[in-house]
Design an enzyme around this catalytic site. Structure first.
Site, PDB file in Angstrom:
ATOM      1  N   GLY A  80      11.885  -2.138   2.358  1.00  0.00           N
ATOM      2  CA  GLY A  80      12.096  -0.694   2.421  1.00  0.00           C
ATOM      3  C   GLY A  80      12.995  -0.313   1.272  1.00  0.00           C
ATOM      4  N   ILE A 121       4.047  -1.789   4.639  1.00  0.00           N
ATOM      5  CA  ILE A 121       4.948  -1.999   5.783  1.00  0.00           C
ATOM      6  C   ILE A 121       6.123  -1.022   5.715  1.00  0.00           C
ATOM      7  CG2 ILE A 121       4.322  -4.440   6.011  1.00  0.00           C
ATOM      8  CD1 ILE A 121       7.182  -5.090   4.954  1.00  0.00           C
ATOM      9  N   ASP A 122       6.320  -0.377   4.562  1.00  0.00           N
ATOM     10  CA  ASP A 122       7.424   0.593   4.456  1.00  0.00           C
ATOM     11  C   ASP A 122       7.080   1.928   5.143  1.00  0.00           C
ATOM     12  OD1 ASP A 122       8.338  -1.412   2.845  1.00  0.00           O
ATOM     13  OD2 ASP A 122       8.457  -0.233   1.004  1.00  0.00           O
ATOM     14  N   GLY A 131       1.772  -4.583  -2.440  1.00  0.00           N
ATOM     15  CA  GLY A 131       2.123  -5.672  -1.516  1.00  0.00           C
ATOM     16  C   GLY A 131       1.075  -5.827  -0.428  1.00  0.00           C
ATOM     17  N   GLU A 155      16.183  -3.021   2.413  1.00  0.00           N
ATOM     18  CA  GLU A 155      16.566  -3.591   1.109  1.00  0.00           C
ATOM     19  C   GLU A 155      17.226  -2.559   0.188  1.00  0.00           C
ATOM     20  OE1 GLU A 155      12.054  -3.289  -0.722  1.00  0.00           O
ATOM     21  OE2 GLU A 155      13.420  -4.679  -1.659  1.00  0.00           O
ATOM     22  N   ARG A 172      28.632 -15.087  15.769  1.00  0.00           N
ATOM     23  CA  ARG A 172      28.627 -14.491  14.430  1.00  0.00           C
ATOM     24  C   ARG A 172      28.216 -13.015  14.463  1.00  0.00           C
ATOM     25  NH1 ARG A 172      25.350 -19.722  12.054  1.00  0.00           N
ATOM     26  NH2 ARG A 172      27.136 -20.789  11.152  1.00  0.00           N
ATOM     27  N   ARG A 189       5.300  -9.330   6.348  1.00  0.00           N
ATOM     28  CA  ARG A 189       3.952  -9.082   5.792  1.00  0.00           C
ATOM     29  C   ARG A 189       2.986 -10.200   6.139  1.00  0.00           C
ATOM     30  NH1 ARG A 189       5.670  -7.051  -0.168  1.00  0.00           N
ATOM     31  NH2 ARG A 189       4.195  -8.616  -0.844  1.00  0.00           N
TER      32      ARG A 189
HETATM   33  O1  F6P Z   1       6.041  -1.865  -1.737  1.00  0.00           O
HETATM   34  C1  F6P Z   1       6.340  -2.218  -0.432  1.00  0.00           C
HETATM   35  C2  F6P Z   1       7.480  -3.217  -0.382  1.00  0.00           C
HETATM   36  O2  F6P Z   1       7.686  -3.563   0.950  1.00  0.00           O
HETATM   37  C3  F6P Z   1       8.794  -2.699  -1.003  1.00  0.00           C
HETATM   38  O3  F6P Z   1       9.689  -2.101  -0.104  1.00  0.00           O
HETATM   39  C4  F6P Z   1       9.358  -3.952  -1.575  1.00  0.00           C
HETATM   40  O4  F6P Z   1      10.318  -3.729  -2.574  1.00  0.00           O
HETATM   41  C5  F6P Z   1       8.146  -4.636  -2.087  1.00  0.00           C
HETATM   42  O5  F6P Z   1       7.140  -4.372  -1.132  1.00  0.00           O
HETATM   43  C6  F6P Z   1       8.342  -6.088  -2.356  1.00  0.00           C
HETATM   44  O6  F6P Z   1       7.115  -6.696  -2.600  1.00  0.00           O
HETATM   45  P1  F6P Z   1       6.805  -7.658  -3.832  1.00  0.00           P
HETATM   46  O7  F6P Z   1       7.970  -8.579  -3.960  1.00  0.00           O
HETATM   47  O8  F6P Z   1       5.539  -8.321  -3.442  1.00  0.00           O
HETATM   48  O9  F6P Z   1       6.680  -6.776  -5.018  1.00  0.00           O
END
Ligand code: F6P
Length: 394
Positions: free
Chosen positions: A208, A164-165, A13, A260, A200, A312
């Site tokens: 993540g 970013i994770d 990513g 996530e 709300r 991102r």
């Molecule tokens: O790999 C880093 C991340 O932020 C993961 O947590 C996430 O699942 C993924 O990127 C999503 O990125 P893409 O949709 O570009 O694969």
């Protein structure tokens, strides 16, 4: 300086700050007599390229210089593009390699068995044809797992961690993390008024999949509750807390941030689509599922805001530009000294060179005991004296 030609690639990513690494490598390289060759589209650049074909060469190889990198650090993303390619487990041979013989094996994921090819031989051949002495691989744990493998089979590799994770092992910091938290913080502070105006419960989803750093640190700086993959909350307690907090808030709203990959007891986040080259499928929205639970159980109105890709996007903040440029300088110093098989890192708050993490260990996780309040579903703010600046040790 023995090494003259350095390849550089970005995988996984994108994050803000990648272009700062690329630019600084090129600028520093030009000062010490190195040529820098951009490999486009991550590892795909070394598995799919046909160096005899000019069009393929243009698609996958970009010689870099001060002129074509002068302004790149002002924007996010990566000028080299990125991909999630795993040369040691290709599900399909690229057209240029069709008909050639590569080691193959069977892998089974979620009950489905498939054949995968290890095309490292072709990667090494392309590296040789490009006359590269060194490779700088910028990526997260997936991209860097192949960097470690490649170094073991004889290519000199320096790894630079980004995601970013913030979940690459052996480092307390990965490029992109600070900008992601800044973006999330800004979005949440902005969206408080709309959540409050409509009275709300606001649910924010951030990336993540395995580690909760992004949710946890955003919660830390916005004073918000969060759910992270490392700890399964009790759904009813979480809902009670959000409803009570809303009632006590003069603006009549409450907020929670969800990774996530967060789950509560008895719930598993659903996935969809085909697995990527590293076996990951996309995750459905845990925030939507929590929203439905809250509505059904309490009748409260909810709103889900998916911040994932926005975190991102845009240009890198000060921390990411500083770390990116420093990691680039460190990579060039390492190359200058003939070192390889190492990763630029922050250890105990200091810049350092460490081993490229062992892929078998998987991503780095939040230390729940010291960082997460398991009763209040919040970050912990106690006992921080002596802890490195990013509040974690790798
Ligand atoms: O790999 C880093 C991340 O932020 C993961 O947590 C996430 O699942 C993924 O990127 C999503 O990125 P893409 O949709 O570009 O694969």
């Amino acid at each position: 300086m023995g090494a003259k030609r350095i390849g550089i690639l970005t995988g996984g990513g994108d994050v803000p700050g990648l272009n700062s690494v690329i630019k600084t490598v090129v600028y520093r390289g030009s000062e010490i007599g190195c040529e820098v060759i951009g490999i486009r589209r991550g590892w795909e650049g070394l598995t799919h390229v046909n160096l005899q074909d000019p069009a393929s060469r243009t698609r996958y190889v970009l010689p870099l210089n001060r002129e074509n990198t002068r302004t790149i650090d002002r924007t996010g993303g990566t000028i080299l593009h990125s991909s999630r390619t795993n040369p040691s487990k290709m599900k399909k041979l690229p057209p240029v390699l069709e008909g050639q013989d590569f080691p193959k094996s069977e892998t089974t994921k979620n009950g489905v068995t498939s054949t995968v090819w290890d095309v490292s031989k072709a990667v090494l051949r392309n590296i040789q044809l490009l006359n590269l002495d060194y490779l700088i691989a910028i990526g997260g744990d997936d991209t860097l797992s192949y960097a470690a493998a490649l170094d073991k089979v004889g290519m000199k590799v320096i790894a630079v961690p980004k995601t970013i994770d913030n979940d690459v092992r052996n480092t307390e910091y990965c490029i992109g993390f600070s900008t992601a938290i800044t973006r999330a913080m800004d979005a949440i502070e902005r969206q408080r008024t709309t959540v409050g105006s409509h009275e709300r419960i606001g649910l924010f989803r951030v990336f993540g999949r395995d580690a909760g750093y992004t949710a946890l640190y955003t919660a830390y700086v916005t004073s918000t509750r969060c759910c992270i993959p490392e700890f399964k909350v009790d759904l009813q307690s979480l809902i009670d807390m959000l409803v009570t907090e809303k009632a006590h808030n003069p603006s009549n709203y409450s907020l929670a941030i969800l990774s996530e990959g967060a789950e509560w007891e008895g719930y598993q986040v659903k996935e969809y689509g085909d697995p990527d080259a590293f076996g990951h499928r996309k995750k459905m929205s845990v925030a939507e599922d929590l929203s439905n639970e809250i509505r059904a159980k309490t009748g409260e109105d909810t709103i889900v805001s998916d911040l994932t890709y926005d975190l991102r996007s845009g240009s890198a903040d000060f921390v990411d530009r500083m770390v990116a440029s420093t990691f680039a300088g460190m990579a060039l110093d390492a190359i200058d000294e003939g070192k390889h098989g190492l990763m630029t890192a922050i250890s105990d708050g200091c810049f350092s060179l460490v081993g490229i993490p062992d892929p078998k260990l998987g991503p780095r996780k939040v230390d729940v005991e010291s960082m997460y309040n398991k009763e209040r579903y919040r970050p912990r703010y106690d006992h921080k004296i002596g802890i490195p600046i990013f509040l974690t040790r790798a």
